[in-house]
Design a protein around this motif. Structure first.
Motif, mmCIF file in Angstrom:
data_model
loop_
_atom_site.group_PDB
_atom_site.id
_atom_site.type_symbol
_atom_site.label_atom_id
_atom_site.label_comp_id
_atom_site.label_asym_id
_atom_site.label_seq_id
_atom_site.Cartn_x
_atom_site.Cartn_y
_atom_site.Cartn_z
ATOM 1 N N GLY A 156 23.881 66.282 22.652
ATOM 2 C CA GLY A 156 22.689 67.100 22.476
ATOM 3 C C GLY A 156 21.555 66.399 21.745
ATOM 4 N N TYR A 157 21.793 65.176 21.290
ATOM 5 C CA TYR A 157 20.788 64.428 20.543
ATOM 6 C C TYR A 157 20.212 63.276 21.362
ATOM 7 C CZ TYR A 157 22.602 66.938 16.541
ATOM 8 O OH TYR A 157 22.982 67.929 15.666
ATOM 9 N N ALA A 158 20.307 63.363 22.674
ATOM 10 C CA ALA A 158 19.911 62.259 23.549
ATOM 11 C C ALA A 158 18.441 61.896 23.379
ATOM 12 C CB ALA A 158 20.202 62.601 25.001
ATOM 13 N N LEU A 159 17.571 62.882 23.293
ATOM 14 C CA LEU A 159 16.141 62.586 23.172
ATOM 15 C C LEU A 159 15.865 61.775 21.908
ATOM 16 C CD1 LEU A 159 13.312 62.964 24.322
ATOM 17 C CD2 LEU A 159 13.147 65.065 22.990
ATOM 18 N N TYR A 160 16.469 62.160 20.808
ATOM 19 C CA TYR A 160 16.280 61.431 19.547
ATOM 20 C C TYR A 160 16.904 60.034 19.627
ATOM 21 C CZ TYR A 160 16.871 60.005 14.731
ATOM 22 O OH TYR A 160 16.850 59.289 13.576
ATOM 23 N N VAL A 161 18.135 59.957 20.101
ATOM 24 C CA VAL A 161 18.854 58.673 20.133
ATOM 25 C C VAL A 161 18.179 57.695 21.073
ATOM 26 C CG1 VAL A 161 21.024 57.549 20.771
ATOM 27 C CG2 VAL A 161 21.064 59.685 19.482
ATOM 28 N N TRP A 162 17.952 58.098 22.321
ATOM 29 C CA TRP A 162 17.370 57.177 23.294
ATOM 30 C C TRP A 162 15.899 56.922 23.010
ATOM 31 C CZ3 TRP A 162 20.955 54.412 24.990
ATOM 32 C CH2 TRP A 162 22.196 54.936 25.301
ATOM 33 N N GLY A 163 15.222 57.918 22.456
ATOM 34 C CA GLY A 163 13.830 57.701 22.042
ATOM 35 C C GLY A 163 13.739 56.664 20.940
ATOM 36 N N SER A 164 14.678 56.711 20.009
ATOM 37 C CA SER A 164 14.712 55.727 18.921
ATOM 38 C C SER A 164 14.991 54.327 19.456
ATOM 39 C CB SER A 164 15.784 56.103 17.894
ATOM 40 O OG SER A 164 15.484 57.338 17.309
ATOM 41 N N PHE A 165 15.946 54.226 20.368
ATOM 42 C CA PHE A 165 16.233 52.926 20.974
ATOM 43 C C PHE A 165 15.009 52.404 21.731
ATOM 44 C CE2 PHE A 165 20.855 53.850 20.612
ATOM 45 C CZ PHE A 165 21.241 52.659 20.033
ATOM 46 N N GLY A 166 14.366 53.274 22.477
ATOM 47 C CA GLY A 166 13.191 52.869 23.239
ATOM 48 C C GLY A 166 12.047 52.431 22.347
ATOM 49 N N ALA A 167 11.793 53.195 21.281
ATOM 50 C CA ALA A 167 10.710 52.838 20.353
ATOM 51 C C ALA A 167 11.000 51.509 19.678
ATOM 52 C CB ALA A 167 10.529 53.941 19.318
ATOM 53 N N THR A 168 12.241 51.296 19.287
ATOM 54 C CA THR A 168 12.622 50.036 18.643
ATOM 55 C C THR A 168 12.448 48.863 19.604
ATOM 56 O OG1 THR A 168 14.188 51.180 17.216
ATOM 57 C CG2 THR A 168 14.497 48.811 17.489
ATOM 58 N N ALA A 169 12.890 49.030 20.835
ATOM 59 C CA ALA A 169 12.750 47.958 21.824
ATOM 60 C C ALA A 169 11.275 47.657 22.085
ATOM 61 C CB ALA A 169 13.448 48.353 23.128
ATOM 62 N N LEU A 170 10.453 48.701 22.163
ATOM 63 C CA LEU A 170 9.024 48.506 22.396
ATOM 64 C C LEU A 170 8.373 47.755 21.236
ATOM 65 C CD1 LEU A 170 6.510 49.070 24.131
ATOM 66 C CD2 LEU A 170 6.261 51.201 22.849
ATOM 67 N N VAL A 171 8.693 48.138 20.014
ATOM 68 C CA VAL A 171 8.125 47.475 18.837
ATOM 69 C C VAL A 171 8.561 46.011 18.781
ATOM 70 C CG1 VAL A 171 8.224 47.401 16.309
ATOM 71 C CG2 VAL A 171 7.811 49.567 17.482
ATOM 72 N N MET A 172 9.814 45.737 19.093
ATOM 73 C CA MET A 172 10.294 44.361 19.073
ATOM 74 C C MET A 172 9.603 43.523 20.154
ATOM 75 S SD MET A 172 14.330 44.998 18.284
ATOM 76 C CE MET A 172 14.752 43.271 18.312
ATOM 77 N N LEU A 173 9.366 44.104 21.315
ATOM 78 C CA LEU A 173 8.673 43.391 22.379
ATOM 79 C C LEU A 173 7.231 43.103 21.990
ATOM 80 C CD1 LEU A 173 8.580 42.334 25.319
ATOM 81 C CD2 LEU A 173 7.870 44.640 25.964
ATOM 82 N N VAL A 174 6.525 44.099 21.489
ATOM 83 C CA VAL A 174 5.133 43.916 21.089
ATOM 84 C C VAL A 174 5.035 42.890 19.960
ATOM 85 C CG1 VAL A 174 3.164 45.067 19.998
ATOM 86 C CG2 VAL A 174 4.364 46.180 21.879
#
Length: 57
Positions: free
Chosen positions: A14-32
């Motif tokens: 039930g926490y998919a939006l938070y978990v995957w959103g966090s992974f996505g945001a982290t990956a985006l920040v690392m790429l930038v």
């Protein structure tokens, strides 16, 4: 935590939006960040080369 199927894993209890959103945001920040560092390095090297050329003339 134990999952019985891939869909349960991706739902993250039930926490998919938070978990995957966090992974996505982290990956985006690392790429930038890596792209910005590469750009700054090129800029610094370009400036150093032009300074070296101007001093040799």
């Amino acid at each position: 935590m134990q999952w019985n199927s891939a869909s349960e894993f991706f739902a993250m209890g039930g926490y998919a939006l938070y978990v995957w959103g966090s992974f996505g945001a982290t990956a985006l920040v690392m790429l930038v960040e890596s792209l910005l560092i590469r750009s700054q390095r090129r800029h610094i090297l370009r400036n150093l080369r032009s300074e070296l050329e101007s001093k040799s003339n």
